[in-house]
Design an enzyme around this catalytic site. Structure first.
Site, short mmCIF file in Angstrom:
data_model
loop_
_atom_site.label_atom_id
_atom_site.label_comp_id
_atom_site.label_asym_id
_atom_site.label_seq_id
_atom_site.Cartn_x
_atom_site.Cartn_y
_atom_site.Cartn_z
CG HIS A 110 0.14 0.00 2.68
ND1 HIS A 110 0.25 -1.21 3.00
CD2 HIS A 110 -0.07 1.10 2.90
CE1 HIS A 110 1.01 -0.71 4.05
NE2 HIS A 110 1.34 0.33 4.79
CG ASP A 112 1.48 4.99 4.64
OD1 ASP A 112 1.65 4.15 5.25
OD2 ASP A 112 3.16 5.20 4.84
CG HIS A 262 4.98 1.20 2.89
ND1 HIS A 262 4.37 2.13 2.32
CD2 HIS A 262 4.94 0.76 4.05
CE1 HIS A 262 3.55 2.54 3.19
NE2 HIS A 262 3.43 1.99 4.30
NE ARG A 279 2.09 5.80 9.00
CZ ARG A 279 1.53 4.95 8.34
NH1 ARG A 279 1.34 3.89 8.09
NH2 ARG A 279 -0.10 5.17 8.63
#
Ligand code: SIN
Length: 298
Positions: A110, A112, A262, A279
């Site tokens: 995906h 983000d 990623h 994150r």
């Protein structure tokens, strides 16, 4: 008092011809001078994902590092942050084993937050607890994937748009912690994005679809949409466009979310090891396609 600026000579070491570089000779615990920020940004634009090693920093320094590249967003449009730091998203291996083993394409891949109208420009992921082996993350260069298509195919996809939504693909949902899943799904978000995005800083064209959040291509039949998306996913998952990163405690990855997808690992749970990451994301703009189409709410 003026904060001490870290003046550094950076060593940028590419990891693969198309994507990924390690940045050495930098200490992210301190503010960086303008030249260093510019060099890091240039490395990000060139290599799409950059990696830092042995940066034993906490959430406050993590956020401060991100702020040197733009506005750090709330942790996530839907999911909760860690306590005391509304910008930091916790990512634990237990909560995020999302691959659907029955699907044709590995749908853990995906970009983000593409269900939002203005997905982040970049994400910065910090390894906190890292397994002794396994738990690697993969990134693919969506500019190289686009450029690897034939000219007629590029012309075709240049004019397409796709619906993105915050659903979890099919059986994958069953793998996710139920409280987290409920939270994720309760707020419906849908956006229509160009299938090819013009990068606002480099002008490069990048594929802008992903197996996790993209639902369908606007105007095609269900079968056509499925096949075209499948073709694009196969293209972006060619090994030549991909880099794989082995984490260690203190490792940090910073990726350009406008030019990459990623894949979070799915091999940690079975191994019995813990993996815990944090994150942050940096605010991005509303995507624009080669034909000038600007993303819209769906
Ligand atoms: C993410 O998908 O943003 C996290 C990837 C990872 O945990 O490796």
């Amino acid at each position: 008092m003026t904060a001490q600026l870290a003046t550094t000579t950076l060593d940028i070491r590419p990891m693969a011809p198309n994507i990924g570089a390690e940045v050495l000779g930098i200490d992210l615990a301190h503010p960086l001078d303008d030249a260093t920020v510019a060099t890091v940004r240039a490395a990000l634009l060139r290599w799409k994902v950059i990696f830092f090693r042995d940066q034993h920093i906490g959430p406050a320094e993590h956020i401060a590092f991100g702020r040197q590249f733009g506005v750090v967003t709330p942790a996530h449009p839907i999911l909760p942050s860690i306590e005391g730091y509304p910008e930091v998203l916790p990512l634990s291996s237990e909560a995020y084993a999302t691959q659907d083993p029955g699907s044709e394409i590995d749908n853990n891949w995906h970009t983000d937050v593409t269900f939002s109208l203005d997905p982040p420009m970049g994400s910065i992921l910090r390894g906190v607890t890292v397994p002794p082996y396994g738990g690697d993350t993969l990134w693919t260069n969506l500019v190289a994937a686009y450029e690897g298509l034939s000219l007629p195919m590029r012309r075709f996809v240049d004019g397409l748009q796709a619906v993105h939504r915050n659903a979890i693909p099919s059986a994958a949902a069953a793998e996710i912690d139920s409280e987290l899943l409920a939270q994720f799904l309760k707020a419906a978000r849908r956006s229509v994005h160009p299938v090819v995005r013009v990068h606002p800083e480099t002008g490069e064209r990048a594929l802008f679809v992903n197996p996790f959040f993209t639902e369908s291509i606007v105007g095609l039949t269900g079968s056509e949409s499925h096949r075209v998306l499948h073709l694009l996913y196969e293209q972006m998952l060619k090994p030549d466009y991909i880099v794989r990163f082995r984490w260690a405690p203190g490792s940090i990855a910073f990726w350009d979310n406008r030019a990459t997808a990623h894949r979070a690992p799915t091999d940690v749970q079975a191994s019995g090891f813990d993996r815990y990451m944090e994150r942050i994301t940096i605010a991005g703009d509303v995507p624009v396609g080669p034909d000038g189409f600007t993303s819209q709410p769906a």
